[in-house]
Design an enzyme around this catalytic site. Structure first.
Site, PDB file in Angstrom:
ATOM      1  CG  ASP A   1      -1.994   1.069   1.174  1.00 55.33           C
ATOM      2  OD1 ASP A   1      -2.807   1.003   0.390  1.00 55.33           O
ATOM      3  OD2 ASP A   1      -1.848   1.846   2.040  1.00 55.33           O
TER       4      ASP A   1
ATOM      5  CD  GLU B   1      16.287 -14.751   3.617  1.00 53.84           C
ATOM      6  OE1 GLU B   1      15.333 -14.983   4.730  1.00 53.84           O
ATOM      7  OE2 GLU B   1      16.987 -13.467   4.034  1.00 53.84           O
TER       8      GLU B   1
HETATM    9  C1  GLC Z   1      -4.230   2.998  -0.605  1.00 52.22           C
HETATM   10  C2  GLC Z   1      -5.652   2.243  -0.319  1.00 52.22           C
HETATM   11  C3  GLC Z   1      -6.638   3.221   0.012  1.00 52.22           C
HETATM   12  C4  GLC Z   1      -6.319   3.695   1.394  1.00 52.22           C
HETATM   13  C5  GLC Z   1      -5.007   4.512   1.243  1.00 52.22           C
HETATM   14  C6  GLC Z   1      -4.402   4.674   2.750  1.00 52.22           C
HETATM   15  O1  GLC Z   1      -4.438   3.815  -1.585  1.00 52.22           O
HETATM   16  O2  GLC Z   1      -5.957   1.456  -1.495  1.00 52.22           O
HETATM   17  O3  GLC Z   1      -7.855   2.392   0.342  1.00 52.22           O
HETATM   18  O4  GLC Z   1      -7.237   4.496   1.834  1.00 52.22           O
HETATM   19  O5  GLC Z   1      -3.935   3.741   0.668  1.00 52.22           O
HETATM   20  O6  GLC Z   1      -3.975   3.594   3.161  1.00 52.22           O
END
Ligand code: GLC
Length: 558
Positions: free
Chosen positions: A225, A274
């Site tokens: 993310d 790994e």
């Molecule tokens: C990413 C996720 C989204 C979230 C953001 C903050 O873009 O896909 O859903 O709100 O990160 O974590």
């Protein structure tokens, strides 16, 4: 439990028939949004037991892997993208044993599991952050986040001019333990999501350990993310621009796509390597160009990166051809597969985007022409699945679901909706629990209700209503994914051959196939390209000629 978890279900389907090296190069990866996929305990909220029970459906759909959005312990200020404990499951989703069962069951069915990793920020309820606040100025734990004194005479102004992606300033002022106003902390998203300071070795160590925890549990990979956000420019300089959100994705920003992030991913790659069975990392990286996205998938970094440029492209032959070429060209020098995606949990579903005029962006609140949207969505999917590389499918798109554009404001939960005062942040519309059955409580989502209201008529779009029905969107997806398995040439390689076609029609050659896409709103006569393998709408072939209906894709075997 320890004993049970001590023998992880590793290796997935390495020994399964048909295992190929580089499984991820042309994989079809299905995104499960756990809140809204299937509710195992009837509390109105999807959960891991619900996902496990529905895994056979995903096996039958034919996908290679499942990516699950976050299910970790979280106060849910941003639907789980605010993690309080990276090694625990939120009780609303189940337990670690449920996660273990899900991974084992998936592997038994030949499905791989990719989990979401959220390293840019934690929840404000994470132990480190809670203690950083409680211990007050001078707490060593504050160095693991970005705490700064404010500007102005009394520190009443934020330390710099950065804005939160969800609207408003990217800084929130703290209150000292003695009740006086204190320092500010940085949060590129909601105030409940403080950004980690990745210059601090404890943060890097912690995430290496979290990676190992989940790899030991047997997961096959991570969707990372906000992979572009971890490193901030030295000194956190002002941006000096108004309307910063408009700049996102157009420029390198002091808080996004800094070159320093790549060192982190190189260190993660050594850990992934790994483990047996080709564990992968997939970057969610918003960068100004696909060339910069390619930096994340150099041979010693991650394996894939989402192609958001493709997701944002209008239903237009010339535009599509351009983005396909640019995407393939950008990945070629680094040798990573190109990826394709049309929908996810952050954008208006493509059936609704394509139902509306182009240029409205990816947060739309108008239903548009639903029939047109679905026709184009089906055609767009067949185009996507004919392209070389790996494709992502978001839960419910295989049912042709539209976005739910008329959710009452009081039902909405997306924090960006509230931060943008109702002018943006319509992400709940693609997060409505999906319909499994024609009838019944929450259309088979679970035995209870549904955390977001499902629209009337949802049952007609259900898995039950579409299964075995010729021409249904679900059967189209099943047939297309099965064809990709049967003819590995469809997803393989890194090139497409553009053949001549009429205005508004794409004709692309793939090994043993031709894919024709009519993006215009009228039928078009073309030369028949062989035998029709699959079509997003009925196509008429008359000897050497064929009539492609409006907004239709056809796969031909040659
Ligand atoms: C990413 C996720 C989204 C979230 C953001 C903050 O873009 O896909 O859903 O709100 O990160 O974590």
């Amino acid at each position: 439990m320890t004993q049970h978890l001590a023998a992880p279900s590793t290796g997935t389907s390495d020994d399964a028939p048909g295992h190929r090296t580089g499984w991820w190069q042309d994989a079809v990866i299905y995104q499960v949004y756990p809140r809204s996929f299937a509710d195992g305990n009837g509390d109105g909220m999807g959960d891991l037991a619900g996902v496990t029970a529905r895994l056979p459906y995903l096996r039958d759909l034919g996908v290679d892997a499942v990516w699950l959005s976050p299910f970790y312990a979280s106060p849910q200020a941003d639907a789980g993208y605010d993690v309080a404990d990276y090694r625990a499951i939120d009780p609303m989703f189940g337990t670690l044993l449920d996660a273990d069962a899900l991974i084992r069951e998936a592997h038994g069915l030949g499905l791989r599991i990719i989990v979401d990793l959220v390293p840019n920020h934690s929840s404000d309820q994470h132990e480190w952050f809670k203690r950083a606040l409680a211990e007050g100025p001078g707490s060593a734990l504050r160095e693991r986040y970005h705490f700064r004194p404010g500007k102005g005479t009394d520190g009443e102004l934020p330390p710099n001019d950065w804005e939160s992606i969800f609207g408003g300033p990217a800084w929130t002022r703290t209150v000292n333990p003695d009740g006086t106003p204190g320092d500010w902390y940085l949060h590129l998203f909601a105030p409940e999501q403080p950004d980690f300071n990745w210059e601090h070795p404890a943060v890097a160590d912690e995430f290496r350990s979290i990676l190992r925890f989940w790899l030991d549990m047997g997961v096959d990979g991570f969707r990372v993310d906000v992979a572009h956000g971890l490193v901030k420019a030295e000194g956190l300089p002002d941006l000096g621009a108004h309307d910063q959100l408009k700049l996102l994705g157009n420029d390198v920003m002091p808080f996004f796509d800094q070159d320093g992030v790549h060192e982190i991913y190189r260190s993660w790659r050594t850990i992934l390597d790994e483990y047996p069975g080709e564990r992968i990392a997939v970057a969610e990286a918003w960068t100004p160009t696909v060339e910069r996205t390619a930096n994340y998938v150099r041979p010693d970094e991650m394996h894939q990166a989402f192609n958001f440029q493709y997701l944002g492209t209008a239903w237009d032959a010339a535009e599509l051809r351009k983005v396909i070429d640019i995407s393939l060209d950008a990945m070629r020098p680094v040798g990573a597969p190109t990826t394709w995606v049309l929908s996810n949990h952050d954008v208006t579903r493509h059936a609704t985007r394509f139902a509306n005029p182009a240029g409205l962006g990816t947060q739309i609140r108008t239903p548009g022409d639903r029939e047109l949207g679905l026709r184009r969505a089906r055609a767009a999917t067949l185009l996507m699945l004919a392209l070389p590389g790996s494709a992502y499918v978001y839960q419910g798109e295989e049912l042709g679901l539209p976005d739910v554009t008329d959710l009452p404001d009081e039902a909405r939960q997306d924090p960006s909706f509230f931060r943008a005062e109702g002018q943006d942040g319509f992400r709940d519309g693609c997060r409505v629990p999906i319909p499994w059955n024609r009838e019944g409580t929450s259309y088979g989502f679970g035995a209870g209700g549904s955390w977001l209201p499902q629209p009337a008529g949802w049952g007609e779009l259900s898995v039950e209503a579409q299964t075995g029905v010729e021409g249904s969107t679900l059967e189209l997806y099943r047939a297309a994914i099965a064809a990709r398995r049967e003819h590995p040439g469809l997803g393989a390689g890194a090139d497409v051959e553009w053949l001549d076609g009429p205005e508004g029609v794409l004709v692309l050659g793939r090994p043993g196939f031709v894919c024709t896409v009519n993006t215009t709103g009228a039928p078009v006569r073309i030369a028949a390209r062989g035998r029709v393998l699959l079509a997003s709408a009925p196509v008429t072939v008359d000897g050497a000629e064929a009539v492609l209906p409006a907004d239709t894709t056809v796969w031909w075997t040659v």
